[in-house]
Design an enzyme around this catalytic site. Sequence first.
Site, PDB file in Angstrom:
ATOM      1  N   SER A 106     -29.178 -21.792  15.788  1.00  0.00           N
ATOM      2  CA  SER A 106     -27.593 -22.344  16.306  1.00  0.00           C
ATOM      3  C   SER A 106     -26.939 -21.084  16.125  1.00  0.00           C
ATOM      4  O   SER A 106     -26.954 -20.229  15.372  1.00  0.00           O
ATOM      5  CB  SER A 106     -27.264 -23.608  15.614  1.00  0.00           C
ATOM      6  OG  SER A 106     -26.000 -23.779  15.772  1.00  0.00           O
ATOM      7  N   TYR A 162     -26.321 -28.150   7.212  1.00  0.00           N
ATOM      8  CA  TYR A 162     -26.734 -27.782   8.543  1.00  0.00           C
ATOM      9  C   TYR A 162     -26.550 -26.111   8.681  1.00  0.00           C
ATOM     10  O   TYR A 162     -27.693 -25.543   9.289  1.00  0.00           O
ATOM     11  CB  TYR A 162     -25.906 -28.396   9.767  1.00  0.00           C
ATOM     12  CG  TYR A 162     -26.310 -28.110  10.952  1.00  0.00           C
ATOM     13  CD1 TYR A 162     -27.492 -28.876  11.319  1.00  0.00           C
ATOM     14  CD2 TYR A 162     -25.951 -27.326  12.024  1.00  0.00           C
ATOM     15  CE1 TYR A 162     -28.079 -28.750  12.686  1.00  0.00           C
ATOM     16  CE2 TYR A 162     -26.456 -26.920  13.151  1.00  0.00           C
ATOM     17  CZ  TYR A 162     -27.638 -27.732  13.675  1.00  0.00           C
ATOM     18  OH  TYR A 162     -28.078 -27.649  14.700  1.00  0.00           O
TER      19      TYR A 162
END
Length: 331
Positions: free
Chosen positions: A178, A190
């Site tokens: 990401s 995350y």
Amino acid sequence: YRKNYVFQAILSHLILTSALLLAALTAICWHIRDSYKVEGLRQKHVFITGCDSGFGELLARQLDQKGFHVLAACLTEKGAADLAAKASPRLKTLLLNVTDSESIRRAVEVVSKEVGQRGLWGLVNNAGRSVPIGPTDWMQLDDFTAVLDVNLIGVIDVTLQFLPLLKKAQGRVVNVASILGRLSLIGGGYCLSKFGVEAFSDSLRRDMAHFGIKVSIIEPGFFKTAVTRLDLIEADLKRLWTRLPQDIKASYGTAYFGDSQGFSMGILCSPDISKVTRCMEHALTAYFPRSRYSGGWDAKLFWIPLSYLPSFVSDFVISVLLPLPKDERSI
Ligand SMILES: *[C@@H]1O[C@H](CO)[C@@H](O)[C@H](O)[C@H]1NC(C)=O
């Protein structure tokens, strides 16, 4: 005086020539990357994790249409049934829980029978989760491990167990990281997990190059998928907030929770997730795949460039995007 003039003329020629040369080289590289494709897709198998929805689901259907043998791993029975209903009979679904080594072992067994002596051409590590995300002092250790177990340890476990099949085919590994693997925008597991995926993929690429395996990292910006679903993120923020001790709540101010919706509201999510699956397809079909793909204009033009700037610049930009604790004096 005259000598000076000649020198300047030579210098400006030199700069112009190198700029043109650089542009030409870049164009040639682009052309080569886009036009040389691997052959025999109809004899190749690709295993994709997280095909219940989002990037995984779309990629499975897209590669199915291209003629690949797609082995689509889903977490839920419903996800698997929905996908199978939309795909050709060539596509096979299986159930996989990436946090369960035994479940991965069973998947390897199924895939191994399916691919036979050919080996596995592609492994796409796509499965992931986002919550819990939020301010770091809202978290407990379990909140970090819940995300790390899926997004990082799951990716490592799946990759290690599938490597023998990939070596056989001199295949490809495509890991979904990401832009949050380049820039830590938000607390919780995350960003840690995605930074971990970047590092794992870099060493994997270097170690496996000797065996003909190519590794690509996908770095999507913000897209509308289960990972960015507002209702899920907000419901989880509420859970974290409700659980907080009174003194921490007070340090954020009671109005903060309502405001903290800005976590996800402030950032625009693109609905066109095919921008990302096109990168994945390129990584699996180009003769010279890239090491990194940034998916979406926000990633290319904003987040990735921002990640190269000094910390004080990125800190400022991020502080503008995220909500601030209301009553800073009481902290
Ligand atoms: C996945 O496996 C883990 C570890 O065995 C287990 O705790 C978890 O409940 C499983 N998740 C699902 C959705 O089955």
